[in-house]
Write an enzyme that holds these catalytic residues in place. Structure first.
Site: not given
Length: 276
Positions: A82-83
């Site tokens: 995830d970012k």
């Protein structure tokens, strides 16, 4: 040698002719989503390793008024973070390496270890969260491992081990004090965990920890009613270690399974984890 902005954005833990293993910083998307124009990990990798351009599998997403498919290139990407998650990630440099790594993920040969801070005291010193994951009924961005998840429920298993439990927060004060608003006040108590996802569902660790009422600190999606804590300005989740068979050490047996020597790589804890 890695130059310029690449040196700022990427820390290469290991590389050979087949793969890169990098320590991804928090705050950077792995690949485009067809919506934002911000630079992604793939963009930075392509600047330094243009030969990876056609490695891997692009992803088609439906968007726009007519749900027309948009093809998103994902050069070398075998798995993603995830970012807001930092840590160890593998990138394939060649198509044969990509296929070997993909097969290892499918057969659960690749093992990952994460570190995370969660809200509250996790009572058991170790445990297994075995809950299928589906779409959230309340928010299209979310997944859920709770009773009212919708769509296809896919099996998901996460093991965990408690490393430390503690009260209070250097910023918010000594615990256990209550923080939050109105009826949603919660005690300022935390647990530092090691987590081992045995399956690879989207947001799996975040969703599973939310399902046992210990959401990840700094998770704006799954702990939206919780304040920022422990100095984190992002999701308190770090991919610490990965075990795999390097493509250069891999052979296929008569059943098509990948066999060979297991290697382990580690992405040291980032500065915002130093409270651990």
């Amino acid at each position: 040698s890695i130059s310029g902005i690449i040196a700022l954005m990427l820390s290469i833990i290991y590389q050979d002719k087949d793969i890169l293993i990098i320590n991804k910083p928090a705050g950077i998307m792995v690949h485009g989503d067809g919506k934002t124009q911000e630079k992604t990990l793939c963009d930075f990798i392509m600047e330094e390793f243009p030969e990876i351009k056609d490695v891997g599998e692009p992803m088609a997403i439906n968007q726009g008024p007519n749900k027309e498919p948009v093809i998103l290139p994902r050069p070398g990407i075998v798995h993603r973070l995830d970012k807001e998650t930092s840590g160890v990630m593998i990138v394939a440099k060649t198509q044969p390496a990509f296929e070997i790594l993909k097969k290892q993920f499918q057969d659960h040969i690749i093992k990952k270890t994460y570190n995370t801070f969660v809200w509250g005291y996790v009572k058991e010193d170790s445990g297994v969260i075995d809950r299928p994951i589906g779409r959230s009924k309340s928010d299209f961005r979310k997944w859920s491992a709770q009773r009212f998840a919708r769509g296809d429920l896919r099996p998901a298993i996460t093991e965990y081990k408690v490393l430390k439990r503690f009260d209070g927060d250097p910023v918010l004060g000594r615990g256990p004090i209550m923080v939050g608003k109105g009826n949603s006040k919660i005690p300022l108590m935390f647990t530092f965990l090691e987590a081992y996802p045995l399956t690879g569902r989207t947001h799996q660790i975040r969703v599973h920890l939310k399902a046992i009422n210990h959401p990840v600190v700094g998770d704006s999606l799954y702990a939206e009613n919780h304040p920022k804590a422990l100095g984190f300005q992002r999701l308190a989740l770090h991919a610490r270690k990965i075990k795999l068979i390097l493509p250069s050490d891999a052979v296929f047996d008569e059943n098509g399974s990948v066999i060979g020597k297991i290697s382990e790589f580690e992405a040291i804890l980032p500065d915002d984890f130093k409270i651990a």
